[in-house]
Write a protein that holds these residues in place. Structure first.
Motif, PDB file in Angstrom:
ATOM      1  N   GLY A 266       0.777  -1.227   0.000  1.00 22.10           N
ATOM      2  CA  GLY A 266       0.000   0.000   0.000  1.00 22.10           C
ATOM      3  C   GLY A 266       0.810   1.279   0.000  1.00 22.10           C
ATOM      4  O   GLY A 266       0.245   2.372  -0.101  1.00 22.10           O
ATOM      5  N   THR A 267       2.149   1.172   0.122  1.00 26.04           N
ATOM      6  CA  THR A 267       2.979   2.373   0.084  1.00 26.04           C
ATOM      7  C   THR A 267       2.821   3.061  -1.267  1.00 26.04           C
ATOM      8  O   THR A 267       2.858   2.410  -2.320  1.00 26.04           O
ATOM      9  CB  THR A 267       4.455   2.022   0.325  1.00 26.04           C
ATOM     10  N   VAL A 268       2.653   4.372  -1.239  1.00 25.78           N
ATOM     11  CA  VAL A 268       2.374   5.134  -2.452  1.00 25.78           C
ATOM     12  C   VAL A 268       3.601   5.938  -2.864  1.00 25.78           C
ATOM     13  O   VAL A 268       4.189   6.655  -2.044  1.00 25.78           O
ATOM     14  CB  VAL A 268       1.177   6.079  -2.244  1.00 25.78           C
ATOM     15  N   ALA A 269       3.989   5.805  -4.139  1.00 23.76           N
ATOM     16  CA  ALA A 269       5.003   6.671  -4.749  1.00 23.76           C
ATOM     17  C   ALA A 269       4.262   7.626  -5.674  1.00 23.76           C
ATOM     18  O   ALA A 269       3.589   7.183  -6.620  1.00 23.76           O
ATOM     19  CB  ALA A 269       6.025   5.854  -5.520  1.00 23.76           C
ATOM     20  N   ALA A 270       4.343   8.916  -5.392  1.00 20.99           N
ATOM     21  CA  ALA A 270       3.629   9.928  -6.157  1.00 20.99           C
ATOM     22  C   ALA A 270       4.644  10.843  -6.829  1.00 20.99           C
ATOM     23  O   ALA A 270       5.514  11.404  -6.163  1.00 20.99           O
ATOM     24  CB  ALA A 270       2.707  10.729  -5.244  1.00 20.99           C
ATOM     25  N   GLY A 271       4.542  10.976  -8.151  1.00 24.76           N
ATOM     26  CA  GLY A 271       5.524  11.755  -8.896  1.00 24.76           C
ATOM     27  C   GLY A 271       4.925  12.965  -9.570  1.00 24.76           C
ATOM     28  O   GLY A 271       3.727  13.010  -9.862  1.00 24.76           O
ATOM     29  N   ILE A 272       5.779  13.962  -9.824  1.00 23.75           N
ATOM     30  CA  ILE A 272       5.347  15.180 -10.503  1.00 23.75           C
ATOM     31  C   ILE A 272       6.329  15.520 -11.625  1.00 23.75           C
ATOM     32  O   ILE A 272       7.452  15.035 -11.657  1.00 23.75           O
ATOM     33  CB  ILE A 272       5.249  16.371  -9.532  1.00 23.75           C
ATOM     34  N   LYS A 273       5.876  16.368 -12.514  1.00 29.81           N
ATOM     35  CA  LYS A 273       6.753  16.947 -13.530  1.00 29.81           C
ATOM     36  C   LYS A 273       7.206  18.297 -12.996  1.00 29.81           C
ATOM     37  O   LYS A 273       6.639  19.342 -13.298  1.00 29.81           O
ATOM     38  CB  LYS A 273       6.004  17.099 -14.852  1.00 29.81           C
ATOM     39  N   GLY A 274       8.245  18.265 -12.148  1.00 28.60           N
ATOM     40  CA  GLY A 274       8.656  19.479 -11.450  1.00 28.60           C
ATOM     41  C   GLY A 274      10.118  19.792 -11.656  1.00 28.60           C
ATOM     42  O   GLY A 274      10.978  18.962 -11.369  1.00 28.60           O
ATOM     43  N   SER A 275      10.393  20.987 -12.134  1.00 18.59           N
ATOM     44  CA  SER A 275      11.787  21.388 -12.365  1.00 18.59           C
ATOM     45  C   SER A 275      12.467  21.900 -11.112  1.00 18.59           C
ATOM     46  O   SER A 275      13.688  21.818 -10.983  1.00 18.59           O
ATOM     47  CB  SER A 275      11.848  22.489 -13.439  1.00 18.59           C
ATOM     48  N   TYR A 276      11.701  22.426 -10.169  1.00 20.32           N
ATOM     49  CA  TYR A 276      12.305  23.098  -9.019  1.00 20.32           C
ATOM     50  C   TYR A 276      11.893  22.490  -7.680  1.00 20.32           C
ATOM     51  O   TYR A 276      12.213  23.031  -6.635  1.00 20.32           O
ATOM     52  CB  TYR A 276      11.941  24.587  -9.041  1.00 20.32           C
ATOM     53  N   ASP A 277      11.165  21.386  -7.725  1.00 20.51           N
ATOM     54  CA  ASP A 277      10.718  20.721  -6.506  1.00 20.51           C
ATOM     55  C   ASP A 277      11.115  19.258  -6.562  1.00 20.51           C
ATOM     56  O   ASP A 277      11.486  18.743  -7.625  1.00 20.51           O
ATOM     57  CB  ASP A 277       9.194  20.839  -6.373  1.00 20.51           C
ATOM     58  N   PRO A 278      11.054  18.557  -5.430  1.00 17.69           N
ATOM     59  CA  PRO A 278      11.312  17.117  -5.478  1.00 17.69           C
ATOM     60  C   PRO A 278      10.418  16.443  -6.514  1.00 17.69           C
ATOM     61  O   PRO A 278       9.267  16.838  -6.726  1.00 17.69           O
ATOM     62  CB  PRO A 278      10.979  16.661  -4.055  1.00 17.69           C
ATOM     63  N   ASP A 279      10.925  15.396  -7.136  1.00 16.74           N
ATOM     64  CA  ASP A 279      10.221  14.736  -8.236  1.00 16.74           C
ATOM     65  C   ASP A 279       9.314  13.600  -7.772  1.00 16.74           C
ATOM     66  O   ASP A 279       8.277  13.344  -8.378  1.00 16.74           O
ATOM     67  CB  ASP A 279      11.251  14.193  -9.238  1.00 16.74           C
ATOM     68  N   VAL A 280       9.729  12.901  -6.699  1.00 16.92           N
ATOM     69  CA  VAL A 280       8.982  11.735  -6.229  1.00 16.92           C
ATOM     70  C   VAL A 280       8.798  11.841  -4.719  1.00 16.92           C
ATOM     71  O   VAL A 280       9.743  12.184  -3.995  1.00 16.92           O
ATOM     72  CB  VAL A 280       9.715  10.420  -6.587  1.00 16.92           C
ATOM     73  N   TYR A 281       7.594  11.513  -4.264  1.00 16.19           N
ATOM     74  CA  TYR A 281       7.250  11.567  -2.844  1.00 16.19           C
ATOM     75  C   TYR A 281       6.742  10.193  -2.422  1.00 16.19           C
ATOM     76  O   TYR A 281       5.940   9.574  -3.143  1.00 16.19           O
ATOM     77  CB  TYR A 281       6.163  12.612  -2.591  1.00 16.19           C
ATOM     78  N   ILE A 282       7.178   9.734  -1.252  1.00 18.18           N
ATOM     79  CA  ILE A 282       6.785   8.424  -0.752  1.00 18.18           C
ATOM     80  C   ILE A 282       5.868   8.606   0.464  1.00 18.18           C
ATOM     81  O   ILE A 282       6.203   9.337   1.408  1.00 18.18           O
ATOM     82  CB  ILE A 282       8.007   7.589  -0.355  1.00 18.18           C
ATOM     83  N   PHE A 283       4.712   7.905   0.428  1.00 16.62           N
ATOM     84  CA  PHE A 283       3.724   8.021   1.506  1.00 16.62           C
ATOM     85  C   PHE A 283       3.371   6.639   2.046  1.00 16.62           C
ATOM     86  O   PHE A 283       3.266   5.670   1.275  1.00 16.62           O
ATOM     87  CB  PHE A 283       2.426   8.665   0.999  1.00 16.62           C
TER      88      PHE A 283
END
Length: 652
Positions: A266-283
């Motif tokens: 159930g661990t979630v990896a959430a990604g964004i198209k971000g040039s100036y922020d972290p790209d992947v977040y783990i929840f």
């Protein structure tokens, strides 16, 4: 769809595979080049430890190992290949081949195609649910959902299960589930729908248009209860219940979400198209704050849409990125489900050797470590270059810690504090360096300021005072002049008196330096002695008719018709000239004439002929000499040296 969790059969295979891995050290995150021009989907085969990445522009599927090393590139009849799906046992890979209106079926043990199903126009995605293979298909104004009956020997294809979609939707379902979720791509607002497919027919359960705009990715949670959606807006990954598509939470990331992957636990990896922020977040499942994040940096590229996939055992997260030049990479993130632990260490900038100092720090995590957590402490210094373990540091309730130490060695002393990690936390470490004082040893070299004859053998003695363990001294000789660099002439341990000697043949002014490298309690040191070396200079006369002792010296006698020829010899050096002096004796004293400088030949010889009307010189007494003057003679590599006077007179 993609990024599946496992059924019991595959989980068992993964268990045996991971048991073998447990004895090996964990690997650091890595990045490998990916030979694609675009990506459609990514899935992970835990049984064969393979990663499959589809490339619709090149019409191929790239197969890598768990390090990102490319194993194969599958290119036959895969034009426009996009969505991927693995069977529950990881033995079969299904691939939506959009340009050929087909779903290719591949054997993952051999990575070869075994069959393919002719399906509806332009299939985009595939998903297993309710014992069937479902696919979203259709171009503009012709979207729909179809299925393949995998239990039927004929693999009957059924189209038009829901033809209300504008174009091919994105599909996903939880392993073993009979609930299918579909989402509209390239649409604002995004439409979501859920279906009960237990009967073999897609019966709509719910739909919504509250899933943001510009869908990038979606995935159903392993329990089948929720679907996590990554749309360009809002700036978080939305969560909807599959039963009624009512909102059921969110995972807050940042601007332009484009990827989501849910691990079997159930661990979630959430990604964004971000040039100036972290790209992947783990929840953690349902978590309100990320356990950790990954920032690939400006040069690391952007996360590709639907570019995340978990290894089924949760040990790795695979991420596809692309840079501004269009180069793609596969990033392998190790132990991503563990909360990051940041260890900071604050030691004094300076300290006195053999006196107690205090080191402070903290070990913090989004998932806080409990009070009393033990941290390893290692001191690295000149006496323990490989590190020496000290007593463990123990955290307080707020994660801070402190400890004292009495450094036995001087110089740079590094304190490293580390947490080994646990089931929920990644390992972490930090360090800081203290400049610890050392005593300065006594070091000297004799003979400073003395001047010696050309070619004289001179003994130089370096004397080293008290030190701790190192008793080795180097002696370097640096003759004057750019053509002769300094050289090591002796290295060794000093004797019981602290002396080390060397004998040098001096032919130039020379700087002699003793060097001590230092040890754990005494600093490095150097001492120098500069000595002079004269040149050898000689003069001879020619053309005299006799020489004899007169007026207290040896005189050469010349007929007035002969010119004296004075030949001077001294060591050659580029640009060197001898100083020629001429004096005449009158009424009890010598009177100098104007000196002149004459260049030496490359053989070190200078010849001077004394010409003129010597009839006027009859009866007069003369003397001449050659000298080398430091600087005035054209160089500075020797000490000033005067030659002997030569006496002569003329007769009729």
């Amino acid at each position: 769809m993609h990024k599946r969790s496992l059924t019991a059969a595959t989980a068992l295979a993964v268990l045996f595979g991971s048991a073998a891995l447990a004895t090996t050290a964990a690997h650091a995150d890595s990045t490998a080049a990916l030979p694609v021009k675009a990506t459609g989907d990514i899935v992970v085969d835990a049984v064969h430890r393979q990663v499959f990445v589809s490339d619709p522009l090149n019409g191929k599927i790239v197969v890598t190992d768990y390090t990102g090393r490319v194993l194969k590139q599958l290119t036959t009849d895969l034009s426009g290949v996009s969505g991927l799906e693995l069977s529950a046992d990881s033995g079969t890979l299904y691939a939506a081949v959009r340009d050929l209106d087909a779903v290719a079926v591949l054997d993952t043990a051999t990575d070869t195609e075994t069959t393919r199903y002719a399906v509806g126009d332009k299939p985009l995605s595939v998903a297993l649910a309710g014992g069937r293979l479902w696919f979203g298909y259709g171009g503009a104004a012709a979207g729909g959902i179809g299925s393949v009956d995998l239990a039927d020997e004929r693999h009957e294809v059924t189209l038009g299960q829901d033809s209300s979609w504008y174009q091919a939707p994105l599909l996903d379902a939880a392993p073993g589930s009979a609930t299918l979720v579909a989402g509209a791509v390239e649409q604002s607002p995004v439409e979501l729908a859920s279906y009960d497919v237990s009967s073999g027919t897609a019966t709509k359960l719910a739909s919504t248009r509250e899933a943001g705009s510009m869908l990038g990715d979606l995935q159903v949670t392993p329990d089948g209860k929720d679907v996590v959606v990554a749309s360009g807006a809002p700036y978080y990954q939305q969560v909807f219940r599959t039963s009624d598509l009512g909102e059921d939470g969110k995972y807050v990331t940042n601007a332009y979400p484009n990827s989501v992957a849910v691990a079997p636990d159930g661990t979630v990896a959430a990604g964004i198209k971000g040039s100036y922020d972290p790209d992947v977040y783990i929840f953690r499942p349902g978590g309100s704050e990320a356990l950790r994040s990954y920032d690939f940096g400006q040069s690391g590229g952007l996360l590709a849409p639907a570019g995340l996939a978990w290894a089924p055992d949760g040990s790795r997260l695979f991420a596809v990125t692309s840079d501004s030049a269009g180069a793609y990479s596969l990033r392998v993130l190790t132990a991503p489900a563990k909360a990051a632990v940041t260890v900071t260490v604050d030691a004094p900038a300076t300290a006195a050797r053999a006196q107690r100092l205090t080191v402070k720090g903290s070990a913090v995590s989004k998932d806080a470590l409990p009070a009393g957590t033990r941290l390893t402490v290692t001191r690295t210094d000149l006496e323990s270059p490989k590190g020496k373990a000290l007593a463990a540091a123990v955290t307080r309730a707020d994660g801070t810690f402190s400890f004292t130490d009495t450094p036995p060695a001087g110089g740079k002393v590094k304190y490293t504090v580390a947490y080994a990690g646990d089931a929920g936390h990644a390992a972490g470490s930090g360090s800081d360096t203290v400049g610890v004082s050392r005593a300065r040893p006594a070091l000297s070299v004799g003979n400073n300021g003395k001047v010696y004859a050309y070619g004289q053998d001179v003994r130089f003695t370096a004397h080293l005072g008290k030190t701790h363990t190192n008793r080795t001294v180097e002696i370097w000789a640096d003759p004057f002049g750019p053509d002769k660099p300094a050289r090591l002439v002796k290295s060794g341990k000093v004797n019981s008196r602290g002396d080390l000697s060397v004998t040098l043949d001096l032919k130039r002014d020379t700087k002699v330096t003793a060097r001590f490298a230092g040890d754990s309690r005494y600093t490095s040191a150097s001492a120098s002695s500069t000595v002079g070396a004269k040149v050898s200079v000689s003069m001879s006369l020619a053309n005299q008719y006799r020489s004899k002792s007169a007026w207290g010296h040896t005189y050469a006698f010349f007929h007035k018709s002969k010119d004296p020829l004075a030949t001077t010899r001294m060591p050659y050096y580029p640009g060197r000239a001898q100083k020629f002096e001429f004096e005449v004796y009158y009424q009890g004293r010598w009177y100098p004439g104007d000196p002149a400088y004459f260049a030496l030949g490359s053989d070190g010889v200078s010849r001077v002929r004394i010409n003129g009307d010597h009839g006027q010189d009859v009866g007069w007494r003369f003397r001449i000499r050659s000298s080398y003057l430091n600087g005035a003679s054209g160089d500075t590599v020797n000490s000033t040296t005067h030659g002997a006077w030569k006496y002569f007179t003329y007769t009729k």
